[in-house]
Each structure stands twice: as structure tokens, then as C-alpha cells.
Design a protein around this motif. Structure first.
Motif, PDB file in Angstrom:
ATOM      1  N   ASP A   1     -13.060 -11.153  16.923  1.00 54.31           N
ATOM      2  CA  ASP A   1     -12.787  -9.895  17.476  1.00 54.31           C
ATOM      3  C   ASP A   1     -13.053  -8.364  16.889  1.00 54.31           C
ATOM      4  N   ARG A   2     -13.681  -7.809  17.604  1.00 57.81           N
ATOM      5  CA  ARG A   2     -13.949  -7.124  16.882  1.00 57.81           C
ATOM      6  C   ARG A   2     -13.032  -5.602  16.896  1.00 57.81           C
ATOM      7  N   ASP A   3     -12.351  -6.436  17.211  1.00 65.58           N
ATOM      8  CA  ASP A   3     -10.895  -4.752  17.670  1.00 65.58           C
ATOM      9  C   ASP A   3      -9.528  -5.264  16.432  1.00 65.58           C
ATOM     10  N   ALA A   4      -9.992  -5.454  15.998  1.00 67.28           N
ATOM     11  CA  ALA A   4      -8.713  -6.179  14.387  1.00 67.28           C
ATOM     12  C   ALA A   4      -8.857  -5.211  13.706  1.00 67.28           C
ATOM     13  N   THR A   5      -7.082  -4.894  13.561  1.00 68.98           N
ATOM     14  CA  THR A   5      -6.683  -3.539  13.337  1.00 68.98           C
ATOM     15  C   THR A   5      -6.816  -3.446  11.685  1.00 68.98           C
ATOM     16  N   TYR A   6      -7.359  -4.663  11.213  1.00 66.61           N
ATOM     17  CA  TYR A   6      -6.519  -4.308   9.592  1.00 66.61           C
ATOM     18  C   TYR A   6      -7.187  -4.251   8.405  1.00 66.61           C
ATOM     19  N   PHE A   7      -8.213  -3.609   9.231  1.00 60.78           N
ATOM     20  CA  PHE A   7      -9.363  -2.293   8.136  1.00 60.78           C
ATOM     21  C   PHE A   7      -9.101  -0.931   8.834  1.00 60.78           C
ATOM     22  N   GLU A   8      -8.408  -0.129   8.350  1.00 58.51           N
ATOM     23  CA  GLU A   8      -7.901   0.740   8.671  1.00 58.51           C
ATOM     24  C   GLU A   8      -7.797   1.508   7.956  1.00 58.51           C
ATOM     25  N   LYS A   9      -7.349   2.991   7.659  1.00 57.39           N
ATOM     26  CA  LYS A   9      -6.978   3.798   6.824  1.00 57.39           C
ATOM     27  C   LYS A   9      -5.572   3.654   6.427  1.00 57.39           C
ATOM     28  N   ARG A  10      -5.328   3.967   5.114  1.00 56.98           N
ATOM     29  CA  ARG A  10      -3.699   3.892   4.073  1.00 56.98           C
ATOM     30  C   ARG A  10      -3.171   4.715   4.125  1.00 56.98           C
ATOM     31  N   GLU A  11      -2.070   5.289   3.537  1.00 58.46           N
ATOM     32  CA  GLU A  11      -1.542   5.830   2.873  1.00 58.46           C
ATOM     33  C   GLU A  11      -2.042   6.973   2.372  1.00 58.46           C
ATOM     34  N   PRO A  12      -2.212   8.269   1.658  1.00 55.88           N
ATOM     35  CA  PRO A  12      -2.507   8.940   0.539  1.00 55.88           C
ATOM     36  C   PRO A  12      -1.449   7.618  -0.253  1.00 55.88           C
ATOM     37  N   ALA A  13      -2.372   8.275  -1.432  1.00 54.79           N
ATOM     38  CA  ALA A  13      -1.904   7.288  -3.156  1.00 54.79           C
ATOM     39  C   ALA A  13      -1.508   9.299  -3.367  1.00 54.79           C
ATOM     40  N   ASP A  14      -0.496   9.217  -4.410  1.00 55.52           N
ATOM     41  CA  ASP A  14      -0.381  10.496  -5.401  1.00 55.52           C
ATOM     42  C   ASP A  14      -0.831  10.679  -6.546  1.00 55.52           C
ATOM     43  N   ASN A  15      -1.241   9.629  -6.624  1.00 59.44           N
ATOM     44  CA  ASN A  15      -3.028   9.716  -7.791  1.00 59.44           C
ATOM     45  C   ASN A  15      -3.193   9.073  -7.794  1.00 59.44           C
ATOM     46  N   ILE A  16      -4.668   8.970  -8.578  1.00 61.21           N
ATOM     47  CA  ILE A  16      -5.819   8.151  -8.553  1.00 61.21           C
ATOM     48  C   ILE A  16      -6.341   7.910 -10.179  1.00 61.21           C
ATOM     49  N   ALA A  17      -7.065   7.164 -10.443  1.00 55.26           N
ATOM     50  CA  ALA A  17      -8.134   7.095 -11.976  1.00 55.26           C
ATOM     51  C   ALA A  17      -9.060   6.297 -11.233  1.00 55.26           C
ATOM     52  N   VAL A  18     -10.039   7.120 -11.372  1.00 54.09           N
ATOM     53  CA  VAL A  18     -11.106   7.110 -11.917  1.00 54.09           C
ATOM     54  C   VAL A  18     -12.236   6.675 -12.830  1.00 54.09           C
ATOM     55  N   MET A  19     -12.901   5.336 -12.758  1.00 51.51           N
ATOM     56  CA  MET A  19     -14.341   5.395 -13.626  1.00 51.51           C
ATOM     57  C   MET A  19     -15.310   5.723 -13.613  1.00 51.51           C
ATOM     58  N   SER A  20     -15.427   6.297 -14.183  1.00 54.14           N
ATOM     59  CA  SER A  20     -17.364   6.146 -13.974  1.00 54.14           C
ATOM     60  C   SER A  20     -18.288   6.137 -14.098  1.00 54.14           C
TER      61      SER A  20
ATOM     62  N   GLU B   1      -5.760  11.544 -23.088  1.00 47.88           N
ATOM     63  CA  GLU B   1      -6.180  12.137 -22.055  1.00 47.88           C
ATOM     64  C   GLU B   1      -5.618  11.790 -20.489  1.00 47.88           C
ATOM     65  N   ALA B   2      -6.242  10.853 -19.974  1.00 41.76           N
ATOM     66  CA  ALA B   2      -5.685  10.614 -19.192  1.00 41.76           C
ATOM     67  C   ALA B   2      -4.771  10.191 -19.048  1.00 41.76           C
ATOM     68  N   LEU B   3      -4.364   9.085 -18.885  1.00 46.69           N
ATOM     69  CA  LEU B   3      -2.437   9.077 -19.188  1.00 46.69           C
ATOM     70  C   LEU B   3      -2.403  10.304 -19.483  1.00 46.69           C
ATOM     71  N   ALA B   4      -2.071  11.538 -20.267  1.00 49.38           N
ATOM     72  CA  ALA B   4      -1.401  12.509 -19.581  1.00 49.38           C
ATOM     73  C   ALA B   4      -1.485  13.078 -18.446  1.00 49.38           C
ATOM     74  N   ALA B   5      -2.346  13.567 -17.695  1.00 48.89           N
ATOM     75  CA  ALA B   5      -3.337  13.616 -16.754  1.00 48.89           C
ATOM     76  C   ALA B   5      -2.409  13.612 -15.478  1.00 48.89           C
ATOM     77  N   LEU B   6      -2.146  11.799 -15.655  1.00 49.10           N
ATOM     78  CA  LEU B   6      -1.478  10.940 -14.819  1.00 49.10           C
ATOM     79  C   LEU B   6       0.269  11.230 -14.576  1.00 49.10           C
ATOM     80  N   ASP B   7       0.392  11.276 -16.216  1.00 42.39           N
ATOM     81  CA  ASP B   7       1.851  11.723 -16.267  1.00 42.39           C
ATOM     82  C   ASP B   7       2.214  13.160 -15.219  1.00 42.39           C
ATOM     83  N   ASP B   8       1.099  13.781 -15.287  1.00 44.61           N
ATOM     84  CA  ASP B   8       1.386  15.487 -14.703  1.00 44.61           C
ATOM     85  C   ASP B   8       1.199  15.218 -13.423  1.00 44.61           C
ATOM     86  N   GLY B   9       0.692  14.352 -12.239  1.00 45.31           N
ATOM     87  CA  GLY B   9       0.942  13.851 -11.323  1.00 45.31           C
ATOM     88  C   GLY B   9      -0.599  13.726 -10.741  1.00 45.31           C
ATOM     89  N   GLU B  10      -1.578  14.454 -11.923  1.00 40.22           N
ATOM     90  CA  GLU B  10      -2.784  14.220 -11.366  1.00 40.22           C
ATOM     91  C   GLU B  10      -3.536  13.155 -11.022  1.00 40.22           C
TER      92      GLU B  10
END
Length: 466
Positions: A262-281, A326-335
Motif C-alpha cells: 500500500d503506497r499510501d502508508a503514512t508512517y514515513f512523514e515529517k516529524r516535529e522540529p527538534a530544539d537542537n541537533i548535533a552533526v558530525m561531518s 566546545e560542542a557541549l557548550a553550544a548544545l547547553d546554550d540551546g544551539e
């Protein structure tokens, strides 16, 4: 064999490519789970009503000898799941060579396991990745321009697996001695014509591998029907090689037509925004550099990892600690925060780090070493913060992070960019179980006008176009 109702099993030759295949299934109503190792019966019992099962691998970076050691047990385990098709998912640019990531070696190993009646090779994706196959020649889009793969600005000069031949039969012929034929575009507009040509190629020409052209969605739909009809008539699994075009369009189109999904299944859809995220590049691509620039301009804090110190055995602990703090400090500041090892291919840190690495004489290769170190850093960062959503940029970096987080499986839960969905992690480690995680290859980007991938992940993905 295990008694399952699976439509498909697949093995991805790298982690980010594996989540690309996972996305193609989830986006079309196919309930799929991607495991980090071949699943046991107990693993499968944790999930209800599965249609497909994948295993994320790293064979794209392996030598043929390593593949011959690693792949047999994986293929045996997938065969035990009794799905009609086992898909060896490769990059849409067919990254491979006789020495590294040999697709021919993978086919040889698989045929020892399955004795598939033939091995179809389907590289066309059209959407979302802009890959086309015409008379067995692979073409790839970049920046709105179309290139034959051996003239593609990235792939012709790829540092590990440069593409010097666009005819997939010739390219693959350097990796296996099995005879290779094709079904070209002249026959794929009509199913009966394609079926007749495939039969002649296999029976009359005795070709064991068949390259399939694809220029549009109609061709992919024909390929999906061809493969499914052959697979369901076979006594064992059909082993297929190709890009995520099989998941994004070919097979799912036919399954939808026959009522399997059933290609109309709806479990793959936009989620709520997060307060902040961490990215490792760990990606040094131009695409990722532009995305880091975008993040910097939109409120993310950037943390440059001192990779020269990181490759020094006496300073690596301090280098890791400095970046994490440094990353933890950013997250603690809500960034939201992006930790990165390089900012594009011309970042002077790349050459300086390589020189320092060679000076210290570490036996490991640099990419693996850095990936492991970044995995260790990211684990500590997530353990010490309240972050519930994260992102990793770079294929090798993704595999090391997955290993460090002790993740068992991933489910795609929201679209973010073609090939880089937002996933939910399953882990025996409580701290990481339920983590929302996006794994992004170097070239993955949203279809928006901005380089806003990290922002889209922060916002919970995109509204599904359907």
C-alpha cells in the motif's frame, strides 16, 4: 529456510547507500528495517509486519579477498530469509574496480550461494538521483548537466574508484569472467518485447549477467515486472545488482500494481522540529562544505576538529576532548552544532593532517583512523547531552559512528533529502535506542534552492510530496 513473507532482502555496500535503499522502500509504503549485521530470528521478532530486510555493509571499500571472506556468511543469512529477490545495492555511479569494491567479485560470491538463474544489473534511477543507462552506458547528472560517467567531473577523477569506462558491460567485465549481455532501451517500452529479449540473452547467448537500460519511469516499471516475474518463477532467490532505483521505483511500482503493498502508508512523514541537533561531518565534498556554510549562517555553531592533533598519538585525547567540550557548550546554550574535520576539498587542513599522519607512521589508513576518532567523539557527545536527533555526514564516518553507538537497526521515518532520510535507531544501548539519526553521503542534498540539509533534519524533515 526461515518462513517469512518478505518481498525483498538487500545488502548495501556502504552505510549511506543502505539508508538510500531503505528510504526508497519506506517512501512507498514498504515496511523495512536496515540491520547493521545479518539479523537473527530474535532480531526479526522485534518488528511486526516486515516487507523487506536490509543489511548495511562496507564492501565498497573492500579488496576482493576481504569480500570473499566477508560476504558468504551475509549472503547465506539473507538467503535463509526466503525472499524472492536479494538485492546487492551499489552506488548509482557504480563505484568499483578490480582492486576495490569489486561488483564482479560480489556476483561471483553470490552465485556460489544462490545459483541465481541470471544476475540483472539495473543502474537507472531517473528520480531522485538522475542516473540513466543507454545501450549499457551509464550517465549521471550533476548541477543540471548530464555527463557520461567516464567524463563526470567527480567520477572520472575519483581517488579510489575512478570511472574510465562508461559501458557497464566492459567495466564489469574487468571484475568477473562471467559472460555479460544486455537488454537495451529498444525493447523496454514493451514488456513482451523485453521479456523475449531477456530470454534470448540468457538462453541463446548464455549470458549470466544482464545489464538493463533505463531512461524513464516506464523502463523502470518494465524492469520491476521482469525481475519479479523471474524471481517468483525461480526455485531460489534472484540475485540482482543495482542502485536504489529498484527500491525507489522499479519493484515498488510493480508491487503496487499487484497489490503487494500500500503506497499510501503514512508512517514515513515529517516529524516535529527538534530544539537542537548535533552533526558530525567527516565529508570533504563541496556539497557538504556549502551545507556547513549554510548552517553557520543560520544559527548553528561550528566546531572545527583539530585533525593535526587528532592524528598525534600523544595529543589525540586532548583534541577529542576540546572538540566535545566546545560542542557541549553550544548544545547547553540551546544551539545546534556541526563538528567537522574538513570544510571542502581545498581545506588546507587536509594536506596538513595527511602529512602529520604519515609522520607518525600509523599503520591504519587516514580515512579509517579519522572515522574511528570521530565516532568516539560523537558517542561521548551524545552520551553527555540531551540531544535526541543527530546527523552524520560522510560514508566512512557514518559506518564508524554506527559501530561506536552499538546500533542494531535503523528504520526510515521521514524524508529529508533524496538518499539521506531521517531514521530511528534501535540499539541495545539505552542511551541510543530511539535516537533519530540521518546519515548523509557527501553528495546528498535537499531539492530546495539552499544548501539546507542540516536545517531540514533539525526541522524534522520535509513534507512528503505525495
Amino acid at each position: 529456510m526461515t518462513d517469512t513473507d518478505l518481498l525483498l532482502t538487500f545488502y548495501g555496500d556502504d552505510f549511506t547507500g543502505s539508508t538510500d535503499a531503505l528510504e526508497g522502500l519506506a517512501d512507498n509504503g514498504v515496511r523495512a528495517v536496515l540491520f547493521t549485521r545479518p539479523p537473527t530470528t530474535e532480531d526479526l521478532e522485534r518488528f511486526d509486519d516486515l516487507d523487506a530486510v536490509g543489511v548495511a555493509g562496507v564492501s565498497r571499500t573492500m579488496t576482493p579477498e576481504e569480500m570473499e571472506s566477508e560476504l558468504p556468511s551475509v549472503f547465506d543469512a539473507l538467503g535463509e530469509l526466503n525472499a524472492p529477490i536479494v538485492h546487492y545495492k551499489v552506488c548509482s555511479t557504480f563505484d568499483s574496480s578490480p582492486e576495490v569494491g569489486s561488483i564482479g567479485t560480489a556476483i561471483d560470491v553470490a552465485q556460489d550461494a544462490y545459483d541465481s538463474p541470471f544476475v540483472p544489473v539495473s543502474q537507472g534511477t531517473e528520480v531522485p538521483h538522475g542516473r540513466y543507462v543507454a545501450f549499457s552506458n551509464l550517465f549521471a547528472e550533476r548541477g543540471g548537466e548530464m555527463y557520461r560517467i567516464d567524463r563526470h567531473p567527480t567520477m572520472r577523477d575519483h581517488p579510489v574508484t575512478p570511472m574510465h569506462e562508461s559501458d557497464l558491460r566492459r567495466h564489469l567485465g574487468e571484475q568477473t569472467s562471467r559472460p555479460i549481455g544486455r537488454v537495451d532501451q529498444r525493447f523496454l517500452d514493451d514488456y513482451e518485447a523485453a521479456e523475449a529479449e531477456l530470454t534470448e540473452t540468457i538462453r541463446e547467448n548464455e549470458d549470466e549477467i544482464v545489464v538493463l537500460d533505463a531512461l524513464d519511469t516506464d523502463h523502470l516499471e518494465t524492469i520491476g515486472r521482469l525481475l519479479w516475474d523471474r524471481a517468483t518463477d525461480a526455485s531460489g532467490p534472484l540475485f540482482a545488482v543495482g542502485s536504489s532505483g529498484l527500491e525507489h521505483h522499479a519493484l515498488v511500482s510493480h508491487w503496487d500494481e499487484t497489490g503487494e503493498i500500500d503506497r499510501d502508508a503514512t508512517y514515513f512523514e515529517k516529524r516535529e522540529p527538534a530544539d537542537n541537533i548535533a552533526v558530525m561531518s567527516g565529508s570533504a565534498s563541496e556539497e557538504t562544505a556549502a551545507q556547513i556554510d549554510w548552517a553557520n549562517e543560520h544559527g548553528f555553531r561550528l566546531v572545527s576538529i583539530d585533525t593535526e592533533r587528532l592524528v598525534d598519538p600523544y595529543q589525540k585525547s586532548d583534541a577529542r576532548a576540546a572538540a566535545v567540550e566546545e560542542a557541549l557548550a553550544a548544545l547547553d546554550d540551546g544551539e545546534s552544532v556541526v563538528l567537522y574535520s574538513a570544510r571542502g576539498p581545498d581545506d588546507p587542513a587536509i594536506d596538513a593532517t595527511r602529512a602529520a599522519f604519515e609522520e607518525h607512521g600509523t599503520a591504519e589508513n587516514l580515512e579509517s583512523y579519522l572515522g574511528h576518532q570521530q565516532g568516539v567523539m560523537f558517542r561521548e557527545l551524545l552520551e553527555r547531552s540531551d540531544v535526541t536527533r543527530a546527523c552524520v555526514a560522510g560514508g566512512d564516518t557514518s559506518s564508524h559512528v554506527i559501530s561506536e553507538l552499538n546500533l542494531d537497526a535503523l528504520e526510515a521515518i521521514a524524508p529529508a533529502a533524496p538518499g539521506g532520510p531521517l531514521c530511528r535507531a534501535h540499539s541495545a544501548t539505552t542511551a541510543f535506542d530511539g535516537l533519530e539519526l540521518a546519515l548523509k553521503g557527501g553528495q546528498v542534498h535537499t531539492e530546495n534552492d539552499e544548501f539546507d540539509y542540516f536545517g531540514v533534519v533539525e526541522q524534522g524533515g520535509l513534507e512528503n510530496a505525495d
